[in-house]
Design a protein around this motif. Structure first.
Motif, short mmCIF file in Angstrom:
data_model
loop_
_atom_site.label_atom_id
_atom_site.label_comp_id
_atom_site.label_asym_id
_atom_site.label_seq_id
_atom_site.Cartn_x
_atom_site.Cartn_y
_atom_site.Cartn_z
N HIS A 132 1.61 -61.37 -6.14
CA HIS A 132 1.61 -60.72 -4.83
C HIS A 132 1.05 -60.71 -4.14
O HIS A 132 -0.17 -60.81 -2.73
CB HIS A 132 0.95 -59.46 -5.22
CG HIS A 132 1.78 -58.69 -6.40
ND1 HIS A 132 2.80 -58.26 -6.94
CD2 HIS A 132 0.65 -58.36 -7.59
CE1 HIS A 132 2.82 -57.89 -8.45
NE2 HIS A 132 1.66 -57.41 -8.83
N LEU A 133 2.01 -62.56 -3.20
CA LEU A 133 0.69 -63.77 -2.62
C LEU A 133 1.14 -62.68 -0.84
O LEU A 133 2.58 -62.37 -0.39
CB LEU A 133 2.20 -64.22 -1.97
CG LEU A 133 1.39 -65.66 -1.78
CD1 LEU A 133 0.15 -66.34 -3.00
CD2 LEU A 133 2.36 -66.74 -1.05
N TYR A 134 -0.14 -62.79 -0.27
CA TYR A 134 -0.17 -62.33 0.79
C TYR A 134 -0.22 -60.82 0.97
O TYR A 134 -1.34 -60.47 1.52
CB TYR A 134 0.68 -62.66 2.04
CG TYR A 134 0.61 -64.27 2.45
CD1 TYR A 134 0.25 -65.41 1.98
CD2 TYR A 134 2.47 -64.49 2.10
CE1 TYR A 134 -0.12 -66.45 2.44
CE2 TYR A 134 2.47 -66.23 2.67
CZ TYR A 134 1.71 -66.58 2.09
OH TYR A 134 1.90 -68.44 2.73
N GLY A 135 -0.07 -60.29 -0.32
CA GLY A 135 -0.38 -58.59 -0.53
C GLY A 135 1.22 -58.62 -0.39
O GLY A 135 1.20 -57.00 -0.56
N GLN A 160 -5.01 -60.64 -4.16
CA GLN A 160 -4.51 -60.66 -2.66
C GLN A 160 -3.57 -59.47 -2.38
O GLN A 160 -3.56 -58.74 -1.28
CB GLN A 160 -3.70 -61.57 -1.97
CG GLN A 160 -4.06 -63.24 -2.68
CD GLN A 160 -3.32 -64.37 -1.73
OE1 GLN A 160 -2.51 -64.21 -0.80
NE2 GLN A 160 -3.80 -65.97 -2.05
N ALA A 161 -3.60 -57.99 -3.22
CA ALA A 161 -3.08 -57.29 -3.18
C ALA A 161 -2.89 -56.02 -3.30
O ALA A 161 -3.07 -54.90 -4.10
CB ALA A 161 -1.79 -57.26 -3.57
N HIS A 162 -4.62 -56.19 -2.77
CA HIS A 162 -5.14 -54.37 -4.16
C HIS A 162 -4.56 -52.57 -2.98
O HIS A 162 -4.53 -53.23 -2.03
CB HIS A 162 -7.22 -54.79 -3.28
CG HIS A 162 -7.30 -55.50 -3.48
ND1 HIS A 162 -7.51 -56.96 -3.29
CD2 HIS A 162 -8.39 -55.64 -4.23
CE1 HIS A 162 -7.89 -58.09 -3.47
NE2 HIS A 162 -8.60 -56.83 -3.84
N LEU A 163 -4.11 -52.66 -3.57
CA LEU A 163 -3.06 -50.51 -2.86
C LEU A 163 -2.22 -51.51 -2.78
O LEU A 163 -1.85 -50.04 -2.01
CB LEU A 163 -4.65 -50.58 -1.85
CG LEU A 163 -5.80 -49.67 -2.56
CD1 LEU A 163 -6.21 -48.64 -1.53
CD2 LEU A 163 -5.55 -49.16 -3.92
N LYS A 280 5.01 -51.20 -0.48
CA LYS A 280 4.28 -51.44 0.26
C LYS A 280 3.25 -52.74 0.04
O LYS A 280 2.78 -53.11 -1.07
CB LYS A 280 2.51 -50.26 0.10
CG LYS A 280 1.53 -49.77 0.70
CD LYS A 280 0.95 -48.44 0.85
CE LYS A 280 -0.22 -48.49 1.58
NZ LYS A 280 -1.10 -47.52 0.83
N HIS A 281 3.17 -53.03 1.52
CA HIS A 281 2.38 -54.64 1.99
C HIS A 281 1.40 -54.19 1.66
O HIS A 281 0.44 -53.83 2.47
CB HIS A 281 2.96 -55.57 3.11
CG HIS A 281 3.30 -57.03 3.31
ND1 HIS A 281 1.48 -57.58 2.79
CD2 HIS A 281 3.85 -57.86 3.72
CE1 HIS A 281 1.43 -58.67 2.94
NE2 HIS A 281 2.76 -59.28 3.35
N ALA A 282 0.34 -54.63 1.52
CA ALA A 282 -1.26 -54.66 1.70
C ALA A 282 -1.89 -55.79 3.10
O ALA A 282 -3.50 -55.75 3.25
CB ALA A 282 -2.07 -54.71 0.48
N PHE A 283 -0.78 -56.64 3.57
CA PHE A 283 -1.43 -57.48 4.61
C PHE A 283 -2.78 -58.79 4.13
O PHE A 283 -4.13 -58.37 5.20
CB PHE A 283 -1.13 -56.84 5.77
CG PHE A 283 0.41 -57.02 5.98
CD1 PHE A 283 0.92 -58.17 6.89
CD2 PHE A 283 0.84 -55.75 6.39
CE1 PHE A 283 2.42 -57.91 6.87
CE2 PHE A 283 2.50 -55.50 6.26
CZ PHE A 283 2.99 -56.71 6.53
#
Ligand SMILES: *Cc1c(COP(=O)(O)O)cnc(C)c1O
Length: 373
Positions: A132-135, A160-163, A280-283
């Motif tokens: 899940h790259l970059y979030g 890179q993708a907590h939550l 949902k993107h985690a940025f």
């Protein structure tokens, strides 16, 4: 104005008293290895994701290695993963004895191109590792569908993708297992190395726990040979302080991303990161694309703004994978991205004024370019 890519000290200042007393508590109780802080973290982190089991370990790289080994992946097997990630994702495949099979990425979302997975599956394929790259979550629906058709395991690399969420399900809770990194700069970061495996499969969880601890669940009862990969007490105590803030920090990242989007939206020289509908993107990172990447990067550095390239060379094109004989034609999108991506400053404490300053400098750079072209 000086704005770093990431400012970990800014976060510490906001939670300093809690962190300091957590560290003191670990030292006072000599709870350095295992113990209640570690158990508490495993419980709270799995609860937050809605998963049944969390097995902590030394770092996100070990998490990948441990889970693949315990799925029985090894010599003669193949594992499919994305051409665009940090090398931990692919080097651990090789460490198990299996062969890495790379797939190019999507043009929009930087994640594995699910249209190309099926053509890489052979009778030796055992698993797929989407990142899940970059979030931004990979297209998990398609990945799970392909995997179930071919009887493959799916390991989500959630470093890179907590939550982050895919169709209202938190990532890490979709595949057969998931791995997380709590490296200091990650969305949930320790003050050193730390990682975890998350799964709903109790047998797999127990195997991982055993393997990560010298092959034993009970002291001196070594059922198998394992490795030493542990989350230490200090890191667990620090993560326990930070975990309750993670949702708020994630929302702040999303807000900052929206602000960047608004301020940079009219600029024809750059492409902004997208968030697919229902995702949902985690940025973890805010990554733009531009033909003038290197000049822009220098201009921003000259104006006090830290940026990064994550990553400068797509995995299949690294010297480490020369033996696979890949060419850039085989990974057109990942290769194109490696030359155009630029990560802008992103951390929850980045305030509006700083984002405005960064956007202003970027606009100024492109205006200057128009004049001189
Ligand atoms: C950080 C990272 C890892 C490795 O995690 P460590 O804790 O540094 O070992 C694995 N995969 C991805 C995509 C990462 O960003």
């Amino acid at each position: 104005m000086q704005i770093p890519l990431v400012d970990l000290y800014a976060q510490y200042q906001q939670i300093k008293s809690e962190i300091d007393s957590a560290i003191e508590d670990v030292i006072r109780n000599s709870a350095f290895i295992r113990g209640e802080h570690v158990q508490h973290f495993e419980k709270k982190f799995s609860e937050l994701l809605g998963a049944n089991h969390c097995v902590s370990c030394g770092n996100g790289t070990d998490a990948l290695y441990i889970v693949m080994k315990m799925m029985g992946i090894g010599h003669g097997d193949e594992v499919i993963t994305t051409a665009h990630s940090w090398i931990a994702t692919s080097e651990t495949i090789t460490q198990t004895g299996a062969k890495v099979v790379f797939v190019d990425t999507e043009r929009d979302a930087f994640t594995i191109d699910t249209d190309q997975i099926e053509s890489k599956i052979t009778p030796r394929t055992k698993a797929i590792i989407p990142v899940h790259l970059y979030g931004h979550p990979a297209d998990m629906g398609t990945i799970m569908e392909v995997a179930s058709r071919y009887g493959l395991k799916v390991i989500e690399d959630c470093a890179q993708a907590h939550l982050a969420e895919y169709r209202n399900i938190k990532v890490g809770n979709i595949g057969d297992a998931a791995t997380f990194s709590f490296y200091p700069g990650k969305n949930l970061g320790a003050y050193g190395d730390a990682g975890a495996i998350v799964t709903n499969d109790p047998t797999l969880a127990e195997k991982c726990r055993k393997f990560a601890n010298h092959g034993s669940l009970i002291k001196h009862d070594h059922q198998i040979e394992g490795i030493n990969s542990r989350l230490d007490g200090l890191q667990a105590a620090i993560l326990n302080v930070k975990l309750p803030y993670l949702e708020k920090w994630t929302e702040q990242r999303i807000k900052i991303a929206k602000l960047y989007d608004n301020l940079l939206g009219d600029n024809d020289g750059i492409e902004l990161p997208i968030t697919k509908k229902g995702y949902k993107h985690a940025f973890h990172l805010y990554v733009i694309k531009t033909e003038k990447r290197d000049e822009l990067r220098k201009y921003l550095a000259d104006n006090g703004i830290g940026t990064a390239i994550q990553y400068p060379v797509a995995l299949p094109l690294l010297p480490a994978y020369k033996y696979l004989g890949h060419t850039s034609d085989q990974f057109k999108v990942a290769h194109d991205h490696q030359n155009r991506i630029l990560s802008l400053p992103m951390y929850p404490e980045l305030d509006k004024g700083k984002v405005e300053y960064i956007a202003e400098q970027i606009m100024r750079f492109f205006q200057a370019h128009e004049v001189y072209q």
